[in-house]
Each structure stands twice: as C-alpha cells, then as structure tokens.
Write a protein that holds these residues in place. Structure first.
Motif, PDB file in Angstrom:
ATOM      1  N   GLU A 142      56.181  75.036  26.969  1.00 38.23           N
ATOM      2  CA  GLU A 142      56.207  76.511  26.975  1.00 38.23           C
ATOM      3  C   GLU A 142      56.045  77.064  25.549  1.00 38.23           C
ATOM      4  OE1 GLU A 142      59.773  78.047  28.654  1.00 38.23           O
ATOM      5  OE2 GLU A 142      58.758  79.834  29.383  1.00 38.23           O
TER       6      GLU A 142
ATOM      7  N   VAL B 261      52.396  76.798  24.717  1.00 36.08           N
ATOM      8  CA  VAL B 261      51.606  77.832  25.399  1.00 36.08           C
ATOM      9  C   VAL B 261      51.714  79.127  24.579  1.00 36.08           C
ATOM     10  CG1 VAL B 261      51.492  79.311  27.444  1.00 36.08           C
ATOM     11  CG2 VAL B 261      51.827  76.835  27.713  1.00 36.08           C
ATOM     12  N   ARG B 262      52.931  79.450  24.149  1.00 40.37           N
ATOM     13  CA  ARG B 262      53.132  80.668  23.347  1.00 40.37           C
ATOM     14  C   ARG B 262      52.451  80.546  21.984  1.00 40.37           C
ATOM     15  NH1 ARG B 262      59.351  80.848  25.206  1.00 40.37           N
ATOM     16  NH2 ARG B 262      59.076  82.024  27.107  1.00 40.37           N
TER      17      ARG B 262
ATOM     18  N   LEU C  92      48.984  81.565  22.243  1.00 40.00           N
ATOM     19  CA  LEU C  92      48.788  83.022  22.324  1.00 40.00           C
ATOM     20  C   LEU C  92      49.017  83.714  20.981  1.00 40.00           C
ATOM     21  CD1 LEU C  92      50.696  83.572  25.676  1.00 40.00           C
ATOM     22  CD2 LEU C  92      48.218  83.646  25.368  1.00 40.00           C
TER      23      LEU C  92
ATOM     24  N   LYS D 248      44.194  85.087  30.759  1.00 34.56           N
ATOM     25  CA  LYS D 248      45.412  84.551  30.127  1.00 34.56           C
ATOM     26  C   LYS D 248      46.134  83.520  31.018  1.00 34.56           C
ATOM     27  CE  LYS D 248      49.819  86.256  28.222  1.00 34.56           C
ATOM     28  NZ  LYS D 248      50.724  86.335  29.362  1.00 34.56           N
TER      29      LYS D 248
ATOM     30  N   GLU E  93      46.882  79.576  29.936  1.00 35.58           N
ATOM     31  CA  GLU E  93      48.243  79.019  29.914  1.00 35.58           C
ATOM     32  C   GLU E  93      48.324  77.773  30.799  1.00 35.58           C
ATOM     33  OE1 GLU E  93      50.689  83.188  29.179  1.00 35.58           O
ATOM     34  OE2 GLU E  93      50.332  82.513  31.222  1.00 35.58           O
TER      35      GLU E  93
ATOM     36  N   GLU F 210      49.193  73.793  29.784  1.00 40.24           N
ATOM     37  CA  GLU F 210      50.296  73.104  30.466  1.00 40.24           C
ATOM     38  C   GLU F 210      49.811  71.803  31.102  1.00 40.24           C
ATOM     39  OE1 GLU F 210      52.618  75.934  32.576  1.00 40.24           O
ATOM     40  OE2 GLU F 210      53.703  74.341  33.624  1.00 40.24           O
TER      41      GLU F 210
END
Ligand SMILES: C[S@@+](CC[C@H](N)C(=O)[O-])C[C@H]1O[C@@H](n2cnc3c(N)ncnc32)[C@H](O)[C@@H]1O
Length: 248
Positions: free
Chosen positions: A195, A198-199, A202, A216, A220, A224
């Motif tokens: 997680e 993934v952030r 971004l 988006k 993501e 993952e």
C-alpha cells in the motif's frame, strides 16, 4: 493546477533521508549554528527539517502551495523554525552572501540552470556549499521488486522516457563558480507495505492522480499485482543510498 498539486499528499511515501544522512553531511561539512541554510524545492520540508537542529537558520522555498502547506505542518510538528517562501527559486531575492549551505533535493531537474545559478552565485557566501541530494535504490538483490515497480510507473507515465529526471550534475554546475568537492552516501534499509508503494507511485508528478484520472484504480491494481510476490508477512524490504553531491 500545479505539477505536484495532487501528488503532494502522497509524497511522504517517497524514499526517506534517514537521520544518519543529516548527521553525516553535517559532520563532513562542519555545519554549525553560525551557518545559514536554504532548501530549494523543499517539497514537504524533509531536508529543511532534517538539518534544522544542526544549523543557525533555515529558509525553504517552493513554488507549490500544497507542498508548502505540508512542510509548514511538518515543521510545527517537529518544532523546527523555518522561514518558508512561496516562489520560483529563479526569482528568489535574498541578500548577497546571505546563505552558507544550500540543499536541492530531487528538484534540480525542475530548475532552469542559468537563472538558478545566477541566484545561487549571488546569495551563496564565499566558501558556502550546495548539496544536491537524492535517496535512491542500491543494486542490492533485496531491491529486485524495484525493476517491476519502475516498469509499471513507466508504462503509465505522462513522460515514459523520464529523461528530465537524470540531469548531469557536473554539467549543470559547469558554467558556475561552484565545483564538486564531495560525494556523500549513507546506505540504510527499511520495510514498506505494498500500500505504501502504491501511494509512492501516486507521489510522482508524472503518475499523479490528476495525470492518471480514471485510470488510477488500474494503476494501483497493477502495482499491487506485480509486487505481491515480493512481500513477506505483508512487507517488502528496500535498501536505499541517501546521496549528497556537494559543490563549493
Ligand atoms: C520532488 S519534490 C522534492 C522535495 C524534497 N526536496 C526532497 O528531496 O524530497 C520537488 C519540489 O521542487 C519544487 N519545484 C519545482 N520547480 C521549482 C522551482 N523552479 N522553484 C522552486 N521549487 C520548485 C516542486 O514544487 C516540488 O515540491
């Protein structure tokens, strides 16, 4: 909309500069409370805050109001006294010889060399340093997942060649009075969740939520899926080298 506007809130998931990085740079350069620092392209303030307790005064400049909002909040939380300036560094009007130590972290590629060098040549006092800083993944086998991560980011990027992101630092400073005097590297390891990564994806301006738009969720999911095989007990290990190329 600013380039980093929708990426700013995810910036804390970027590769960090560890405390030993600040201690090592401060010790090698002999930074003291008599010295005055300027952090260029401060983003959420990580370099400014990291050096604040080791130096006399800190000014931090950024063009992105959303980054400065995060930086101001982080500085209050850290109890760091920093003068934040919302400006393009190319337009910065500080007095001549008013700065002894400049940091430029992960921002050199955004700056216009002739204009920025003219500002730095005026405001950096004789003998002052400029540290171009970046944390980056090492070649350690533990970082094998990073190639997959980069490949996905490239596939979704608004600038897949990412040529802008690899400026030749020596060439950049070539026309100025500043010459390279040191290369400092501090290696450390940390654990991150998928997680978090993934952030991190971004947090880049070229794969920010505003660039990805409706794509988006797919971006993501792709990260993952690619990184799950590398996770152990929900975490992925990474080895990073926080580097400073120092000019004087
Ligand atoms: C990737 S962030 C780096 C943040 C932090 N220095 C670090 O090392 O993690 C780059 C920052 O540079 C800022 N920036 C880009 N161009 C700039 C300019 N011409 N003048 C001042 N800041 C600028 C962006 O708004 C962004 O916050």
């Amino acid at each position: 909309m600013g380039r980093f506007e929708t990426a700013a809130d995810f910036y804390r998931y970027r590769e960090p500069y560890p405390p030993e990085f600040f201690e090592t740079v401060a010790a090698k350069l002999g930074l003291t409370r008599e010295r005055r620092m300027l952090d260029v392209g401060c983003g959420p303030g990580n370099l400014a805050i990291g050096f604040a307790s080791m130096i006399g005064s800190v000014t931090a400049v950024d063009i992105e109001p959303d980054m400065l909002r995060l930086a101001r909040a982080a500085a209050v939380e850290a109890g760091a006294h920093i003068a934040f300036v919302e400006a393009k560094v190319e337009d910065l009007s500080l007095p001549a010889d008013s700065i002894d130590f400049v940091t430029i972290g992960r921002a050199l590629h955004w700056l216009s060399p002739p204009e920025t060098l003219a500002v730095l040549e005026r405001i950096v006092a004789p003998g002052g340093w400029i540290a171009v800083c970046r944390p980056s993944a090492t070649e350690a086998p533990v970082n094998a997942w990073n190639e997959k991560f980069k490949a996905i980011r490239r596939a979704w990027s608004s600038d897949p060649d990412e040529t802008r992101y690899r400026p030749d630092v020596d060439k950049w400073f070539g026309p100025s009075r500043f010459r390279k005097v040191d290369e400092i590297s501090v290696v450390h390891r940390q654990k991150v969740t998928i997680e978090d990564l993934v952030r991190r994806g971004l947090s880049f301006s070229i794969t920010s939520p505003s660039v990805l738009g409706e794509r988006k969720p797919e971006f993501e999911a792709a990260i993952e899926e690619a990184l799950t095989p590398f996770a152990k007990d929900g975490a992925i290990e990474e080895e990073l080298a926080a580097k400073a190329t120092v000019f004087q």
